[in-house]
Design a protein around this motif. Sequence first.
Motif, PDB file in Angstrom:
ATOM      1  N   SER A 193      -0.140  10.673 -12.480  1.00 44.23           N
ATOM      2  CA  SER A 193      -0.959  10.935 -11.296  1.00 44.23           C
ATOM      3  C   SER A 193      -1.213  12.426 -11.124  1.00 44.23           C
ATOM      4  O   SER A 193      -2.318  12.844 -10.757  1.00 44.23           O
ATOM      5  CB  SER A 193      -0.281  10.381 -10.040  1.00 44.23           C
ATOM      6  N   THR A 241       4.678   2.754  -7.251  1.00 45.18           N
ATOM      7  CA  THR A 241       4.052   3.863  -6.526  1.00 45.18           C
ATOM      8  C   THR A 241       3.469   4.825  -7.534  1.00 45.18           C
ATOM      9  O   THR A 241       4.033   5.025  -8.618  1.00 45.18           O
ATOM     10  CB  THR A 241       5.047   4.590  -5.610  1.00 45.18           C
ATOM     11  N   SER A 242       2.333   5.426  -7.178  1.00 43.01           N
ATOM     12  CA  SER A 242       1.687   6.367  -8.088  1.00 43.01           C
ATOM     13  C   SER A 242       2.023   7.813  -7.772  1.00 43.01           C
ATOM     14  O   SER A 242       1.716   8.700  -8.568  1.00 43.01           O
ATOM     15  CB  SER A 242       0.171   6.175  -8.050  1.00 43.01           C
ATOM     16  N   PRO A 272       0.800  -1.230   0.000  1.00 45.24           N
ATOM     17  CA  PRO A 272       0.000   0.000   0.000  1.00 45.24           C
ATOM     18  C   PRO A 272       0.834   1.281   0.000  1.00 45.24           C
ATOM     19  O   PRO A 272       1.990   1.311   0.436  1.00 45.24           O
ATOM     20  CB  PRO A 272      -0.827  -0.138   1.280  1.00 45.24           C
ATOM     21  N   GLU A 273       0.208   2.356  -0.469  1.00 39.83           N
ATOM     22  CA  GLU A 273       0.865   3.643  -0.713  1.00 39.83           C
ATOM     23  C   GLU A 273       1.108   4.404   0.586  1.00 39.83           C
ATOM     24  O   GLU A 273       0.434   5.387   0.899  1.00 39.83           O
ATOM     25  CB  GLU A 273      -0.020   4.453  -1.679  1.00 39.83           C
ATOM     26  N   ASP A 291     -10.574   6.194  -1.609  1.00 41.18           N
ATOM     27  CA  ASP A 291      -9.609   6.274  -0.515  1.00 41.18           C
ATOM     28  C   ASP A 291      -8.189   6.376  -1.035  1.00 41.18           C
ATOM     29  O   ASP A 291      -7.362   7.134  -0.502  1.00 41.18           O
ATOM     30  CB  ASP A 291      -9.762   5.070   0.424  1.00 41.18           C
ATOM     31  N   VAL A 292      -7.899   5.640  -2.108  1.00 46.07           N
ATOM     32  CA  VAL A 292      -6.559   5.695  -2.703  1.00 46.07           C
ATOM     33  C   VAL A 292      -6.306   7.078  -3.285  1.00 46.07           C
ATOM     34  O   VAL A 292      -5.258   7.687  -3.048  1.00 46.07           O
ATOM     35  CB  VAL A 292      -6.403   4.606  -3.786  1.00 46.07           C
ATOM     36  N   ARG A 293      -7.278   7.575  -4.020  1.00 42.97           N
ATOM     37  CA  ARG A 293      -7.108   8.898  -4.632  1.00 42.97           C
ATOM     38  C   ARG A 293      -7.066  10.010  -3.589  1.00 42.97           C
ATOM     39  O   ARG A 293      -6.375  11.010  -3.771  1.00 42.97           O
ATOM     40  CB  ARG A 293      -8.218   9.169  -5.653  1.00 42.97           C
TER      41      ARG A 293
END
Length: 288
Positions: free
Chosen positions: A194, A122-123, A95-96, A242-244
């Motif tokens: 991104s 990774t973004s 996870p990020e 949630d990621v964004r």
Amino acid sequence: MTSSALPPTVGVLGGGRMGAGIAHAFLISGAQEVLVVDVTAEAAEAARSRIAADVAASIERGKIAGATEEWTARLTTTTDRADFSRCGLVVEAVPEDVGLKTEALTDVEKRLADDAWLATNTSSLSVTELSAALRRPERFCGLHFFNPVPASKLVEVVLGGQTGEELAGRARGWVEALGKTAVVVQDAPGFASSRLGVAIGLEAIRMVEEGVAAPQAIDDAMVLGYKFPIGPLALTDVVGLDVRLGIAEHLASELGERFAPPQLMRDMVARGELGRKSGKGFYEYSEG
């Protein structure tokens, strides 16, 4: 397809949706073995199931031939990071989170042969920052895959401040061997994809928040008017709100208030409306 550009054994740390997709890409593109390491036996078995499903879908689409079992015979899933010692390349896909990724990368590097390569998926996080604790930062870069990996044609090759020229060239070769296109970028907040993608997505959310138009109308405008393959709100649902949100918060801290997440986005995440994975985001999704 067999490609000498790929290391014979490729490792992936993390078997979630992204990690499984990355493993699938290497598996069907010529790696002799793909090794996926996850935290528990259950997670490792779930990763195997995800990858097998992706392989079966590739067979069904005619992208590869043969039986699923023939392809997955070259797939190993385990909980033991020590197995990375036989890998020529390991891609971290946890996870990020800076702390989580730093711990994972430093631990994996200790287990690699001196001539092995290490990459992070990774973004938005700084590849240079992640490399600070590594003993061989010149053998480390970013490989930013896109979700869903099997359908995506792009991989961002992110060069950290100490990434060596040899790795920069090899990374492009790996991406080409996967049948994808490499876009090489220097390490900067959000890289290219991104930074631009989140900016568009955040503005689309603000438009919903302000009552400018309904989500479908906004997405249709971008798909039909600008030839986007998917609207920015539908894409946000795919990525996960949630990621964004996490990416937006990171970019806001690095680049300023123009990346500040809209309150609507925060409220949706707080309600558990995360997109496809929760069944509801800007759109609703059935399990089928």
